[in-house]
Structure formats: structure tokens, C-alpha cells
Design a protein around this motif. Structure first.
Motif, PDB file in Angstrom:
ATOM      1  N   THR A  44      -0.422  -0.793  -4.870  1.00 54.04           N
ATOM      2  CA  THR A  44      -1.642  -0.009  -5.042  1.00 54.04           C
ATOM      3  C   THR A  44      -1.531   1.308  -4.291  1.00 54.04           C
ATOM      4  N   VAL A  45      -2.008   2.386  -4.885  1.00 57.26           N
ATOM      5  CA  VAL A  45      -2.041   3.692  -4.218  1.00 57.26           C
ATOM      6  C   VAL A  45      -3.329   3.774  -3.408  1.00 57.26           C
TER       7      VAL A  45
ATOM      8  N   ARG B  85       1.475  13.624  -8.969  1.00 51.12           N
ATOM      9  CA  ARG B  85       0.716  12.604  -8.250  1.00 51.12           C
ATOM     10  C   ARG B  85      -0.010  11.672  -9.217  1.00 51.12           C
ATOM     11  N   ALA B  86      -0.594  12.253 -10.257  1.00 56.12           N
ATOM     12  CA  ALA B  86      -1.322  11.437 -11.233  1.00 56.12           C
ATOM     13  C   ALA B  86      -0.378  10.484 -11.962  1.00 56.12           C
TER      14      ALA B  86
ATOM     15  N   VAL C  21       1.157   5.645  -0.308  1.00 57.21           N
ATOM     16  CA  VAL C  21       0.584   6.994  -0.277  1.00 57.21           C
ATOM     17  C   VAL C  21       1.542   7.928  -1.003  1.00 57.21           C
ATOM     18  N   ILE C  22       0.998   8.803  -1.821  1.00 58.09           N
ATOM     19  CA  ILE C  22       1.801   9.773  -2.574  1.00 58.09           C
ATOM     20  C   ILE C  22       1.582  11.157  -1.985  1.00 58.09           C
TER      21      ILE C  22
ATOM     22  N   GLU D  47      -3.579  10.013  -1.252  1.00 54.62           N
ATOM     23  CA  GLU D  47      -2.722  11.094  -1.742  1.00 54.62           C
ATOM     24  C   GLU D  47      -2.793  12.272  -0.772  1.00 54.62           C
TER      25      GLU D  47
ATOM     26  N   ILE E 116       2.349   3.180 -10.379  1.00 51.54           N
ATOM     27  CA  ILE E 116       2.234   2.260  -9.248  1.00 51.54           C
ATOM     28  C   ILE E 116       1.052   1.316  -9.411  1.00 51.54           C
ATOM     29  N   ASP E 117      -0.097   1.842  -9.811  1.00 47.96           N
ATOM     30  CA  ASP E 117      -1.291   1.012  -9.926  1.00 47.96           C
ATOM     31  C   ASP E 117      -1.219   0.023 -11.087  1.00 47.96           C
TER      32      ASP E 117
ATOM     33  N   ARG F 167       0.844  -1.190   0.000  1.00 46.50           N
ATOM     34  CA  ARG F 167       0.000   0.000   0.000  1.00 46.50           C
ATOM     35  C   ARG F 167       0.888   1.252   0.000  1.00 46.50           C
TER      36      ARG F 167
ATOM     37  N   ARG G 112       0.730   7.672  -9.632  1.00 44.69           N
ATOM     38  CA  ARG G 112      -0.379   6.730  -9.401  1.00 44.69           C
ATOM     39  C   ARG G 112      -0.524   5.763 -10.571  1.00 44.69           C
TER      40      ARG G 112
END
Length: 213
Positions: free
Chosen positions: A29-30, A15-16, A6-7, A33, A22-23, A4, A19
């Protein structure tokens, strides 16, 4: 097990992009944020991530303060600082505050996801040359009582850690077993009260145990 993440970054586009990378991985998984450092702790408390990708420069509360706050939690996540410049003093201070390593924003996606897996497994992202260069800009040497309690073999192991050697490489260099290396590394971290290898390396420089030069 899915890791898990967090950004924390004040730029929506960054951030986008993180994500998406990572996803796209089956084991990552993100889960949350944060657009600034002040929002990181609440997001972490809510989602309990394994790893936080932390922008080092954010308004109001920067990545250093946010990392320090996370490190004080009962079960802190691993923090990886994401930065534009590897010689940024902010990076060094974030590592001192408890981050397990740093990545450049130009890092390739494959290296990013591997870094997340690495720190989640309990290892550090060591970049000896960069840490040495950052440490060289600091003249103050602080006393670290634990340094004096290191055995000669533990001292050897710490010196090799500052060069960025892995446990396997240390074992080969000293002609000892991997299990023995792990024991020595654990003893070094305990005596220096360092949460990971990165913090132990920084302590080695700050105490004058090794010289950045």
C-alpha cells in the motif's frame, strides 16, 4: 503484513502510475508521496514506510541527498532508487548513500512489486554488471580496514557476492551449507560496516579488493 511504501518523484504522472501498480497488490500500500527530495524525510517520519521508491534526479534536493538523510534516521526505511538510465552516476552515488538497489523506470510492474518485497525482507537488488560498470569509472581506491580482517572464506564469499550470487548459489559454489553462507555474509557486512550486500559490493570495488575489469 501489508508493506508500506512512499513514492518520491517530481513527476505527477510517474507517482500516479506507481501508486496504481502498488495499490493493486494485496500486500502493498502507498502511504505517502513526495514531489521533491526535501519533502521525503517529513513524509517518512509521518508515515513510517517500509520502502521508499526514490527518483534519483529531483530539483532542489536530489535522490542522493534525500537517501543520505533517510539513512541517518534512527529506523531508516529501505530505499530503492528509480532511474531512467542504469549507467547514471547518480545511481552509484545513491547506492553509496544507502540505497538497497535500483530499478529502471521501464521495469515491468511485476518486477517492481517483487523488488519492493525483496528489499523489505532485508535483501538487496544487486545488478553486478551495472555496478561494475559504474565502479569502473572511478579510479580512486580508498583504504577499508575491514577488508584486511576478512578470513579467506569470507573473502571468497565477498568475491561471489560481487558477481551477484545468492546465498544458495554461493553455497553450491563453495560446497558449504546455507547457514554457513549466512554466517559468512553477516561477518562480511559487519567487518566492512556495510548495511547490506549492495554496500559491501561497492566497498569491494572501491577498496580494490576486486577489479571492475
Amino acid at each position: 503484513m501489508t508493506l508500506r511504501v512512499v513514492i518520491a518523484d517530481d513527476e505527477d504522472l510517474i507517482r500516479a502510475g506507481l501508486r496504481i501498480i502498488i495499490d493493486s497488490e494485496p500486500d502493498l500500500t502507498v502511504v505517502g508521496e513526495a514531489a521533491d527530495g526535501a519533502a521525503v524525510v517529513p513524509v517518512v517520519r509521518e508515515h513510517r514506510p517500509d520502502v521508499v521508491l526514490m527518483d534519483v534526479r529531483m530539483p532542489a534536493v536530489d535522490g542522493i541527498q534525500a537517501t543520505r538523510r533517510l539513512a541517518s534516521l534512527p529506523e531508516p526505511p529501505k530505499v530503492v532508487v528509480v532511474t531512467t538510465f542504469e549507467n547514471d552516476d547518480y545511481v552509484y552515488e545513491a547506492l553509496r548513500a544507502g540505497a538497497s538497489g535500483f530499478l529502471l523506470k521501464r521495469t515491468r510492474p511485476a518486477e517492481l512489486v517483487q523488488a519492493i518485497r525483496t528489499v523489505a525482507a532485508g535483501d538487496s537488488l544487486l545488478f553486478p554488471a551495472a555496478i561494475r560498470a559504474l565502479a569502473a569509472r572511478r579510479e580512486a581506491v580508498r583504504a577499508v580496514p575491514g577488508i584486511d580482517r576478512l578470513t579467506s572464506r569470507e573473502a571468497d564469499v565477498l568475491r561471489l557476492m560481487t558477481r551477484g550470487l545468492s546465498n544458495g548459489e554461493i553455497a553450491g559454489e563453495l560446497v558449504i551449507s546455507m547457514e554457513t553462507v549466512k554466517t559468512h555474509v553477516g561477518n562480511v557486512l559487519a567487518k566492512l560496516e556495510a548495511r547490506d550486500r549492495t554496500r559491501a559490493v561497492i566497498t569491494a570495488y572501491e577498496s580494490g579488493f576486486v577489479s571492475p575489469g
